[in-house]
Every structure is written in C-alpha cells, then in structure tokens.
Design a protein around this motif. Structure first.
Motif, mmCIF file in Angstrom:
data_model
loop_
_atom_site.group_PDB
_atom_site.id
_atom_site.type_symbol
_atom_site.label_atom_id
_atom_site.label_comp_id
_atom_site.label_asym_id
_atom_site.label_seq_id
_atom_site.Cartn_x
_atom_site.Cartn_y
_atom_site.Cartn_z
ATOM 1 N N MET A 142 0.833 -1.202 0.000
ATOM 2 C CA MET A 142 0.000 0.000 0.000
ATOM 3 C C MET A 142 0.871 1.256 0.000
ATOM 4 S SD MET A 142 -2.981 -1.131 2.688
ATOM 5 C CE MET A 142 -3.560 0.543 3.007
ATOM 6 N N LYS A 143 1.892 1.245 0.858
ATOM 7 C CA LYS A 143 2.776 2.417 0.961
ATOM 8 C C LYS A 143 3.455 2.713 -0.371
ATOM 9 C CE LYS A 143 3.776 2.729 5.834
ATOM 10 N NZ LYS A 143 4.433 1.921 6.858
ATOM 11 N N GLU A 144 3.854 1.648 -1.081
ATOM 12 C CA GLU A 144 4.560 1.822 -2.355
ATOM 13 C C GLU A 144 3.773 2.679 -3.347
ATOM 14 O OE1 GLU A 144 6.867 -2.457 -2.088
ATOM 15 O OE2 GLU A 144 5.415 -2.143 -3.708
ATOM 16 N N VAL A 145 2.453 2.549 -3.341
ATOM 17 C CA VAL A 145 1.647 3.330 -4.285
ATOM 18 C C VAL A 145 0.824 4.397 -3.560
ATOM 19 C CG1 VAL A 145 1.546 1.498 -6.014
ATOM 20 C CG2 VAL A 145 -0.217 1.603 -4.251
ATOM 21 N N ASN A 146 1.135 4.618 -2.284
ATOM 22 C CA ASN A 146 0.418 5.594 -1.461
ATOM 23 C C ASN A 146 -1.093 5.316 -1.431
ATOM 24 O OD1 ASN A 146 0.168 7.816 0.223
ATOM 25 N ND2 ASN A 146 -0.102 9.251 -1.479
ATOM 26 N N ALA A 147 -1.435 4.047 -1.264
ATOM 27 C CA ALA A 147 -2.852 3.648 -1.191
ATOM 28 C C ALA A 147 -3.338 3.750 0.250
ATOM 29 C CB ALA A 147 -3.027 2.223 -1.703
ATOM 30 N N ILE A 148 -4.635 3.976 0.412
ATOM 31 C CA ILE A 148 -5.207 4.097 1.748
ATOM 32 C C ILE A 148 -5.895 2.811 2.181
ATOM 33 C CG2 ILE A 148 -7.513 5.002 1.103
ATOM 34 C CD1 ILE A 148 -7.031 7.029 3.514
#
Lengths: 285, 285
Positions: free
Chosen positions: A156-162
C-alpha cells in the motif's frame, strides 16, 4: 488515555495486563468493535453495541456481560479518560484457555486511542486503493483477523494507497477496514451486499442518502470498476472517503465526483446532528 | 509449570502479564511453534526453531533475538519448570502497537503446557475426521489463525471426530492441526504438497519411510478419498494417527491399515532414538 478496562474493572493503563493464555492471543479467537467518541459522545453507540453482540453470537463467545453493562463500561471509560475526541475499542476474546485451544468464559477489554488523522486533501482529491483476492473468514463478524491487511501495508505504501479492496475471484466484497460504494453511469449508487461486514457508517450513509439517490445492493465484479463514474469507501474513522484509483484502474476522470462530495457532506451533517442530539446523555457536568 | 518467558525474561506464571496493545491480541498478527519435551528433551528442536524463524520471515516480523538466544530460552524454561514430559509453546507477535494497527518490534512469549493425552484406542482403532472447504491465509507460516477450527469444535464433537480436513474447492490441503497422508490401491503413500504447513512430523516420517515405501507428494482431490486403502494424519503431539472415516466417507475397510500401523511404529522408534541421542545435551544433573 490513562485508563483501560479488563472484565469490567477500571485500571490504570500500566496495570491493565493479561496473562499469556488468552485465546485471542494464542488462537486469534476474538472479535472487536471500534468507534469514535466526538465531543465526549460515542458516535452511533447503540449500533456498535448491537454489532459487537452480533459478532459475539456469530463467534459463539460465552460473554457474561449484558448490553447495559457494556454500555455502562463505555460511559465509565469515557468519563475516566476525560475524553473529548478519541477512538474507543472493545475486544471480546475466547477467554483464558487451560490448554491453549479450548474456549473458556469470554474476556472483555476496553481501551481508547487517539483517532487517526486524515488530511483535508484525502477528501478533496481522493485516494488510491490496491486490490487483493482474499475472503475473510466469518465476514459478517468483526473478527481480529487482519493478517492479510497488515501484510499488505508495504504494498500500500509503495503506491500511497489508503485501503485494500478485497474480492473473491473477481467478486468485490469490501475494503480491509471499510465498506465499498460505486456510482455507475446512470448515477445509481452500487454497493456489494454479500460476505461483507455490515458497516455502521455504510448503513447510516444509505439511510441519509436514500431519499435523494437510487442505491442498489448487488453483486459487483472487478471488471465493472473501469465503467464506474465515482467510487468511495465508508468507515467509522474515515466517514465517506473518495477513491480515484483501484489497483491501477482510474475511476471516472480521476477526480472526486459530485455525488461522492455530496454524500460526504450529508454524512458529516448526520454525525453532527447525532452528537447534538446525544450530548446531554454524556455530559458529566 | 511455574515459569513463563516474556521477551527473554523468566517470570513466575502469575507475573507473566502483557499489556492489551499487543498486535497478536488486537489484530491476530502473530505466529507460533509448539513441540513436545519428552524425558526433558525438546523433540526435533532444531527443526522447530528453523520453522519458527521461517514463519517470522514470512510474516515479516521484526524479531530481535537470534536462533541461539531462542534456543537458550528453551533450555532455561525446560530447566526452570523441571519438566519431564510437556509441550513447549513459542509465540512471536507483531509487538506493542502505538495505534493498534502498525507493527512494532516483535514480542516473544514462551510457555509450557501439559500434553494432550490420546487413547491407545485412537491408534489401534483409528479416528474420524470432518471436512471443510477452507484455505488458511499464509498457509506456509504457522500463524495463530485457528478461528475456523475452533468454530468447528462443536461439529467435530457431534461425530466424535479428531480433526478437520481442509480442502480448497475440492483440492485437499491439510488438517486444521495436522498434515494428511493416504495409501492408494498400489500401496503408494500420497500426501498433498501445496498450500500446507511444512509439518515436522510429516518430514521426519517421510524420511524414515522412504527406503521402505513409495511416497508421492502430489495434488489430491476429495473425490479420491473413497478409493484410498488407508489414511492417517501426522502432528507433533499425535505422531502418526490412523484415520478411518472423512466427512462420512469410510476409508478402505474402516479399519486401521497395515502400512499405517507400520509407519506409526517406525515413527515412534525414530522419536525414541532422537531422545536417546539428545538426552545428554539436556541433562541438568
């Protein structure tokens, strides 16, 4: 947050300790609920207590406290912690097991946290989600089974997903900590109905939106996402949060849609009304 | 069992207490291992430590103790509890989380239990299993996710079953706490290889049996069960345990088969040899 509760007993946080043989710890046999306390008012408290007891039943936990007693514990922990805005977590576990496997009388734990903070940009510009083929066990109970979600935090962090959108071989169910809504080309609001946690924000939103919009609960598949105009998720801490991309697929024009914005405001107004209506009950002065 | 260990510290059981924000408790983010200590010797200790560290890696837990340090803790808890025969449980969790969601430095907990007792009849007459369409999340890690199994305990009791055979839409994987083996009409021993926990009893059994029997690891489906001559399960506490019925389907003639009996004895002899070979290492006199 100085105080926590273990089995009805108010304890200083440093003294709120449990033995290692809790079946929640050893076998993940536990459920919970979590809600916001805003201006000292537990938001949608009755809904959360009802769902908590529903999860207790679905998991067949042997809970010895009534809804009234649990409500009293909630009032006490809020008053003791002199809380204005916070999150309240109630955990019910399979008890202290003699052999590390067989359930015993259920334990109830209560603690308060600072609320996660969301940026105003999250609501005006929307957020991304990733997706994952995953089916929660006992989806209609609010279990503590978040291994899959926590394991995906890096991704999630890699693509800045919530959030993560779960699907079962293509059939959309829910987010890892949120329910899912879409707006189709005819401005119909679509939300999956099966194998999901019955979100309380989800229900309240559907209630406040039903006179103004056409809402359909139906099976929805991953391939339909590309045809949707808008998407958003709902959760107790996030309210109505716009989603602009799921697993690399851009929703509509990649901007927050008009219906999502309207629902975000309708829901916030509904929460504000609730707090006003219930403030006196929780006024300690 | 007077003593338990929390993060390397030996504590009286009454004093071995943890706060509520352990991520194992709040989010089921934890793994464990469990093995027998017989005549004071931890059986297949190196295998269990290797698997524990493998589970730690698969779950991406931030464990600050080395294999040597964990081995030393095992020796200390066995010596302190003055154990002859018991079970030793090591649990590694996602740590004390500041927000109830984000992993922190991992915690390690150790405790000892009395071993479950199996009747001699279990081995001479065999036991029944039920079956369930269920896929464990992260099957190759030994997670604490036993909700499905514990939830089925009532159903197991109704038919006096000892275990649940999991399958994924018909493809057999493993038992809820055991690995699965079958003997086909040509006396070939068949065991599923994918989406299973790498059982240590399973591996040792395959090792001692390989010169005498033809063993095949392959995909096996539920429909094949009716054609099998024998079935048995393996686990650290049960060893080799004969299975005579699965989900109402009788295996072979419904009696314990000759190959299963032979493997049961081969495996027990192998454990006895292991204990003799390792007794000196764990002799405190």
């Amino acid at each position: 947050m100085k105080y926590q509760i273990i089995n009805g007993k108010m304890l200083l946080k440093e003294e709120a300790l449990i033995p290692l043989n809790d079946l929640g710890l050893l076998r993940s046999y536990s459920i919970f609920d979590f809600f916001r306390v805003l201006s000292g008012v537990p938001v949608f408290l009755e809904d959360h207590l009802d769902r908590l007891l529903g999860s207790v039943d679905k998991m067949e936990l042997d809970l010895r406290w009534s809804k009234d007693e649990i409500r009293t514990m909630c009032r006490e922990i809020i008053a003791s912690n002199e809380v204005v805005d916070a999150g309240l977590r109630i955990v019910v576990t399979g008890g202290y097991s003699h052999d590390g496997y067989t359930p015993a009388r259920a334990n109830i734990y209560m603690m308060m946290h600072n609320l996660p903070e969301y940026s105003p940009d999250d609501f005006t510009q929307g957020r991304k989600m990733i997706s994952s083929n995953f089916t929660r066990d006992l989806p209609e109970a609010k279990t503590t089974l978040y291994v899959h979600a926590i394991h995906h935090q890096k991704r999630m962090k890699e693509v800045n997903a919530i959030e993560i959108l779960y699907h079962t071989d293509g059939v959309i169910t829910e987010g890892s900590r949120a329910n899912m809504f879409f707006v189709d080309q005819n401005d119909v609001i679509v939300t999956p109905a099966d194998a999901i946690l019955r979100g309380i924000t989800r229900r309240h939103l559907m209630h406040v939106a039903k006179d103004k919009y056409n809402i359909v609960e139906r099976t929805m598949v991953m391939d339909e996402i590309a045809d949707m105009k808008e998407a958003f998720l709902t959760s107790s801490t996030k309210g109505v949060l716009p989603v602009i991309e799921i697993g690399g697929v851009v929703i509509g024009d990649g901007k927050v849609g008009a219906i999502t914005s309207d629902l975000h405001q309708l829901f916030n107004a509904h929460v504000a009304e609730y707090i006003t209506a219930h403030r006196e009950e929780f006024d300690d002065s």
